[in-house]
Design a protein around this motif. Structure first.
Motif, PDB file in Angstrom:
ATOM      1  N   ALA A 185       0.834  -1.207   0.000  1.00 53.74           N
ATOM      2  CA  ALA A 185       0.000   0.000   0.000  1.00 53.74           C
ATOM      3  C   ALA A 185       0.868   1.257   0.000  1.00 53.74           C
ATOM      4  N   GLN A 186       1.955   1.246   0.774  1.00 48.43           N
ATOM      5  CA  GLN A 186       2.864   2.401   0.792  1.00 48.43           C
ATOM      6  C   GLN A 186       3.487   2.638  -0.590  1.00 48.43           C
ATOM      7  N   ALA A 187       3.904   1.552  -1.238  1.00 43.57           N
ATOM      8  CA  ALA A 187       4.535   1.677  -2.553  1.00 43.57           C
ATOM      9  C   ALA A 187       3.567   2.249  -3.574  1.00 43.57           C
ATOM     10  N   LEU A 188       2.325   1.794  -3.558  1.00 46.31           N
ATOM     11  CA  LEU A 188       1.317   2.291  -4.495  1.00 46.31           C
ATOM     12  C   LEU A 188       0.935   3.732  -4.205  1.00 46.31           C
ATOM     13  N   ALA A 189       0.886   4.093  -2.915  1.00 47.06           N
ATOM     14  CA  ALA A 189       0.519   5.463  -2.553  1.00 47.06           C
ATOM     15  C   ALA A 189       1.569   6.455  -3.067  1.00 47.06           C
ATOM     16  N   GLN A 190       2.845   6.069  -3.019  1.00 44.81           N
ATOM     17  CA  GLN A 190       3.907   6.957  -3.472  1.00 44.81           C
ATOM     18  C   GLN A 190       4.117   6.891  -4.985  1.00 44.81           C
ATOM     19  N   HIS A 191       3.815   5.731  -5.569  1.00 44.45           N
ATOM     20  CA  HIS A 191       4.047   5.527  -7.005  1.00 44.45           C
ATOM     21  C   HIS A 191       2.795   4.901  -7.633  1.00 44.45           C
TER      22      HIS A 191
END
Length: 391
Positions: A231-237
């Protein structure tokens, strides 16, 4: 180049408990650097490139092997060791050597060889790793094995049954097995390698599981540790939600998961060292608990991921079918060599035939089988039985 500054609780190579056979110090390397170099140049280390982690070598070129796993463990170990002021060279040596005694075909091979050896004391891959560096490597004119330092050997012997610890203690009073009988802890460097091993295999088995198709994102996102960093990776990218970015999304998820686990271990271990008040290696060994650890929350999440992988990857129908064949190979080879030791390579056959007891003969056979790569074991099995089970 300046030497690494060591914390008071780190193993100082200048204060090593030494080697079993005395040697003149190397002019340009510390004793633990020398340990590492001996491991890297050993035959057992090279054979790890063709030994299974989860997937057999012929199943894909990019799946982890015991060799790549050991390199990843060493990288994580050094990343954690430096901020804690620990001996990086010793950590690297232990990490690179920790699986030298592993059988072909991963834990399936180990379990079957243990079953085969049950009448003669069983088989433990940690004990076999120590046996490799103490006895089985044949490189030096003055001694068998690699003649590693006590600290490296202690770290390699992560686990040991009471029965085997008693045998080792009889051979080496107060040596690497003493703590399994008398209590106490190993060095912080040894504790760190054990945890780095778990961090590494959890992460790379997620990668290999997805690559193999045996795991899906839908399954993995039920695991909190994976879901959070996904989720963190998708939120930033957000562009990584597109299909063409799926490999990058996986790598970014794993990178974040690894980084947070490393930082968690560093912070938690610093706190535990401060609370314990240890100020020497002797104090570390005397402490009732291990000091290198995850926080409680991270330990719980890491364990949940491990249990998920056990259920969904290690016990996947395709994996277990392959490992059933692998266990048949190990069982057949052990039985055939025990009955016909002349079928082994000459120096191994000679050891088996010269053994003074059936137990000694069986141990010589186990040494030979344990040292095999996956493909050599499969080829030997086909040669001796006419059956082609794995390649």
């Amino acid at each position: 180049m300046a030497m690494q500054a060591l914390a008071p609780w780190a193993c100082d190579p200048a204060q090593t408990r030494g080697r079993r056979f005395a040697e003149v110090a190397a002019p340009t390397r510390s004793d633990h650097q020398r340990d590492r170099d001996r491991i890297v140049h050993s035959s057992a280390f090279r054979r790890l490139v063709y030994k299974t982690q989860v997937f057999l070598n012929h199943e894909g070129d990019l799946f982890r092997t015991r060799l790549t796993h050991s390199l990843e463990v060493a990288q994580l170990g050094r990343s954690i060791a430096r901020p804690l002021g620990l001996n990086e060279d010793l950590v690297e040596a232990i990490c690179l050597a920790h699986d030298l005694g592993h059988t072909p075909f991963g834990h399936a091979g180990q379990d079957m060889l243990n079953a085969c050896m049950r009448p003669w004391g069983g088989f433990e891959h940690n004990l076999q790793s120590l046996r490799v560096v103490d006895q089985l490597e044949e490189r030096y004119p003055e001694f068998d094995g690699l003649n590693l330092t006590f600290e490296a050997r202690e770290g390699i012997l992560k686990h040991c049954s009471q029965a085997n610890a008693q045998k080792l203690e009889a051979q080496e009073p107060g040596g690497v097995a003493a703590r399994f009988l008398q209590g106490g802890q190993p060095s912080l460097e040894a504790q760190l390698c054990n945890l780095a091993d778990a961090i590494a295999y959890n992460a790379h088995d997620v990668d290999d599981g997805l690559r193999s198709g045996y795991l899906t994102w839908e399954q993995l996102l039920t695991v909190p540790l994976v879901a959070r960093y996904h989720a963190q990776a998708l939120a930033q990218h957000p562009q990584m939600a597109q299909a063409e970015y799926q490999r990058r999304l996986l790598y970014e998820t794993i990178r974040r998961m690894l980084s947070d686990q490393v930082y968690d271990v560093i912070a938690t271990t610093r706190q535990r060292i401060a609370t314990a008040g240890v100020d020497s290696v002797a104090a570390v060994r005397a402490h009732p608990d291990k000091l290198v650890a995850f926080s409680a929350d991270m330990a719980k999440e890491s364990q949940a991921l491990k249990q998920f992988l056990f259920r969904n990857l290690y016990r996947h129908a395709e994996v277990t079918q392959t490992m059933d064949h692998a266990q048949t190979v190990v069982q057949d080879l052990f039985s055939l060599y025990l009955a016909h030791p002349q079928e082994m390579k000459p120096r191994h056959a000679a050891k088996a035939q010269a053994a003074a007891s059936e137990a000694g003969r069986a141990r010589a056979v186990a040494d030979f089988v344990a040292g095999m790569t996956d493909r050599y074991a499969a080829h030997e099995h086909e040669r001796l039985t006419g059956k082609r089970l794995l390649v």
